[in-house]
Design an enzyme around this catalytic site. Structure first.
Site, PDB file in Angstrom:
ATOM      1  CG  HIS A  26      -5.431   7.153  -7.152  1.00  0.00           C
ATOM      2  ND1 HIS A  26      -3.830   7.523  -8.527  1.00  0.00           N
ATOM      3  CD2 HIS A  26      -5.494   7.577  -8.376  1.00  0.00           C
ATOM      4  CE1 HIS A  26      -4.136   7.189  -9.894  1.00  0.00           C
ATOM      5  NE2 HIS A  26      -5.229   7.317  -9.819  1.00  0.00           N
ATOM      6  NE  ARG A  42       2.855  10.266  -7.077  1.00  0.00           N
ATOM      7  CZ  ARG A  42       2.715  11.499  -6.642  1.00  0.00           C
ATOM      8  NH1 ARG A  42       2.366  12.256  -7.229  1.00  0.00           N
ATOM      9  NH2 ARG A  42       2.825  11.356  -5.315  1.00  0.00           N
ATOM     10  NE  ARG A 100       7.458   6.782  -7.895  1.00  0.00           N
ATOM     11  CZ  ARG A 100       6.674   7.503  -7.314  1.00  0.00           C
ATOM     12  NH1 ARG A 100       6.477   8.079  -5.869  1.00  0.00           N
ATOM     13  NH2 ARG A 100       5.226   7.213  -7.405  1.00  0.00           N
ATOM     14  CD  GLU A 158       8.165   6.491  -1.042  1.00  0.00           C
ATOM     15  OE1 GLU A 158       6.846   6.858  -0.791  1.00  0.00           O
ATOM     16  OE2 GLU A 158       8.429   5.195  -1.709  1.00  0.00           O
ATOM     17  CG  ASN A 206       1.994  11.520  -0.132  1.00  0.00           C
ATOM     18  OD1 ASN A 206       1.839  12.523   0.235  1.00  0.00           O
ATOM     19  ND2 ASN A 206       1.977  11.637  -1.765  1.00  0.00           N
ATOM     20  CG  ASP A 207       3.842   5.660   0.260  1.00  0.00           C
ATOM     21  OD1 ASP A 207       2.724   5.116   0.693  1.00  0.00           O
ATOM     22  OD2 ASP A 207       4.527   6.122  -0.570  1.00  0.00           O
ATOM     23  NE  ARG A 238      -0.768   7.377  -0.150  1.00  0.00           N
ATOM     24  CZ  ARG A 238      -0.266   7.684  -1.498  1.00  0.00           C
ATOM     25  NH1 ARG A 238       1.101   7.232  -0.811  1.00  0.00           N
ATOM     26  NH2 ARG A 238       0.435   8.145  -1.980  1.00  0.00           N
ATOM     27  CB  CYS A 292       8.663  14.436  -4.048  1.00  0.00           C
ATOM     28  SG  CYS A 292       8.682  13.181  -3.346  1.00  0.00           S
TER      29      CYS A 292
END
Ligand code: PEP
Ligand code: MG
Length: 586
Positions: A192, A299, A337, A436, A459-460, A470, A507
């Site tokens: 993050h 997000r 999202r 993801e 990322n996921d 992560r 993304c």
């Protein structure tokens, strides 16, 4: 001077004083040097030591009465012993007398050697005693600073933040005009903190291990987000070198800005779409300045995290945020999202249930299904905003077809209610899903029949496929986008989407990482959504390569079975086409 090496996650170079913060408490001395007499400052220190001893003794007394386990009061006896250590007090007083340091800064400095010594011990139990030293330090600083503690929302000077890790609510609340860089103990490329640093366009290095031990609030710090270095208390020569690097970096940014209005087109004429990722509506401006054609990922959970303690946004707050973004975008698309709360995006004080494995728990769409009012409120606002621009709905963390169908039912119900109320909205609003979770990637062909578009969240996807957290620096070397399993999943998803005739975007942070641009183009990616700061360089790479060349690179990469060899190959190929994208170490 001390040089620390970590993971570079947001480019740029900055030299500023440090603002050291703790997850639960801010512990920065407001003043570095004193302009009053040393005697008064030493008296202040002595009074704070006495007050802190009294605080700890009182807590110990209370606990002795309430708890039968004798180890708990022992902890406080240890805290008292640290405070009774004459050497520490003498060291702190010496710093005040000889260097004119403030009492707060002297306390931090005098405790540093103790902390370092303890952290270097072999015995794990003893190593954990470092936490006790920090605790004592925190109490002393609290007594010294009283109500004068600075907080993140009201910073007086420009600073770099040094922290263990930044919580989502800390980053959502910080004064964006004053924070010029981040350096954290924890975190990885897709953590993050890394994402927020890129959004703020400030240099950041994460995964430094123990940078909070080496830096005291007020120390000068250089953050080199290009090479992954943090330099604590740099000497004059290093400062001069970095001042010139800072200047060079800004010049490079100016040059890159010149390609902003040129099309993202490869040498052999393939048109590529470039979008920006945002967390706040006002970031649309940065994305457009970087040359984005729209927003490929908004997000929205940051709406939720902005206040402390976190409160669910009202329909009006959702609506205002979306229309604000749409106003800035004109007729360019906005992919919203739905709330991805949970795991790394759950504020600790939001009343979430305790979960042992939050990444595998009630996260994202699952959390929304358990709290339907959150999703309903958001969907109504998205639909109402859809008449003000080109809006698309993106569903996070879909892992089964049934979840997708259920989410679509929510959308259909929201539409029916708005229709009944006579409220206008775009009936044909596209609904896509994040790919993801490995299950969605493997069965992408089935999902493609029921989705209007895909957006791959690497990322996921990487963390779930490789079983690597992560944000955990201890396994950061295993978090490798070039793993053969990831490459074949990506290839499969592109193929599934293209066969079904739906757009496939990416993304996750991999899409903005220049090491992978040629590979991704070669595998079939045509829509990139990235942190705005990455847009100009990404476009530069795209304009410097041909699809044919990228296909050959992807083919060669797919033949390798060692992720590091693959990364070296990709880096080597990219370096040939845009050598200036790489910062060599001296
Ligand atoms: C992803 O997982 O790649 C993604 C873009 O979502 P987030 O980083 O918000 O989890
Ligand atoms: Mg994700």
């Amino acid at each position: 001077m001390e040089i620390k090496r970590g993971i570079p996650v947001s480019p740029g170079v900055v030299i500023k004083r440090a603002f050291v913060l703790d997850t639960e408490d801010v512990r920065i001395p407001r003043r570095h040097f004193i302009d009053t007499d040393a005697g008064g400052e030493i008296q202040r220190l002595r009074s704070a030591v006495i007050a802190t001893r009294a605080d700890i003794a009182a807590i110990r007394e209370k606990i002795l009465k309430e708890v039968s386990d004798s180890s708990v009061p022992n902890i406080f006896a240890l805290h008292l012993a640290i405070l009774e250590d004459d050497q520490f007090i003498r060291d702190a007083e010496k710093l005040i007398r000889e260097r004119n340091y403030s009492a707060e800064y002297s306390v931090s400095r005098a405790l540093r050697p103790q902390l370092k010594r303890i952290q270097g011990l072999r015995d794990e139990y003893l190593r954990e005693r470092a936490g006790d030293v920090r605790d004592v330090e925190r109490r002393l600083l609290k007594n010294l600073l009283g109500q004068r503690r600075e907080d993140l929302q009201h910073l007086v000077h420009e600073v770099v933040i040094v922290a263990r890790d930044l919580t989502p609510s800390q980053t959502a609340n910080l004064d964006r005009n004053k924070v010029r860089g981040f350096a954290t103990d924890a975190g990885g490329r897709t953590s993050h903190t890394a994402i927020v640093a890129r959004a703020l366009e400030i240099p950041a290095v994460v995964g430094l291990g123990d940078v909070t031990t080496d830096v005291s609030g007020g120390d000068w710090v250089i953050i080199d987000g290009n090479r992954g270095l943090v330099i604590v208390s740099p000497d004059e020569k290093t400062i001069r070198k970095y001042e010139s690097l800072e200047h060079e970096y800004h010049e490079k940014e100016v040059q890159l800005a010149e390609i902003r209005d040129l099309p993202a087109i490869t040498l052999d004429g393939e048109r590529i779409n470039l979008y920006g990722n945002i967390e706040f509506p006002e970031e649309v401006t940065a994305a457009l300045n970087g040359g984005a054609e729209g927003i490929g990922l908004y997000r929205t959970e940051f709406l939720y995290l902005r206040e402390q303690p976190a409160v669910a946004p009202t329909e009006r707050e959702h609506f205002e945020a979306y229309t604000k973004a749409l106003n800035l975008l004109g007729d360019r698309p906005l992919v919203i999202r739905t709330l991805d709360l949970g795991a790394d995006k759950f504020p600790p004080d939001a009343g979430g249930q305790f979960e042992k494995n939050p990444f595998l728990g009630s996260r994202s769409l699952r959390y929304c299904f358990q709290h339907p009012e959150l999703l309903n409120t958001q969907l109504r606002a998205i639909l109402r905003a859809s008449v003000f621009g080109k809006v698309r709905i993106l569903l996070p963390m879909v892992s089964t077809l049934q979840e997708l169908r259920r989410a679509k039912e929510f959308i259909a119900n929201a539409k029916a209610r708005l229709d009944a109320e006579g409220v206008a909205f775009e009936h044909k609003i596209p609904v896509g899903i994040m790919i993801e979770v490995p299950s969605a990637a493997v069965t992408a062909g089935d999902f493609a029949k029921e989705s209007d578009f895909f957006s791959i969240g690497t990322n996921d996807l990487i963390q779930y496929t490789l079983a690597v957290d992560r944000g955990n620096p201890h396994v950061a070397d295993l978090y490798n986008p070039a793993h053969p399993a990831i490459l074949s999943l990506l290839k499969h998803v592109f193929k599934a989407g293209h066969t079904a005739g739906i757009p496939v975007a990416m993304c996750g942070e991999m899409s903005g990482d220049l090491d992978y641009t040629m590979l991704l183009l070669g595998l079939g990616l045509r829509v990139f959504s990235v942190s705005p700061i990455m847009l100009p360089e990404l476009k530069k790479v795209i304009r410097s390569v041909s699809i044919e060349q990228c296909k050959a690179v992807a083919e060669a990469a797919m033949k390798l079975d060692d992720p590091l060899a693959t990364l070296n190959l990709l880096r080597g190929e990219t370096r040939k086409v845009v050598p200036e994208a790489y910062f060599d170490e001296e």
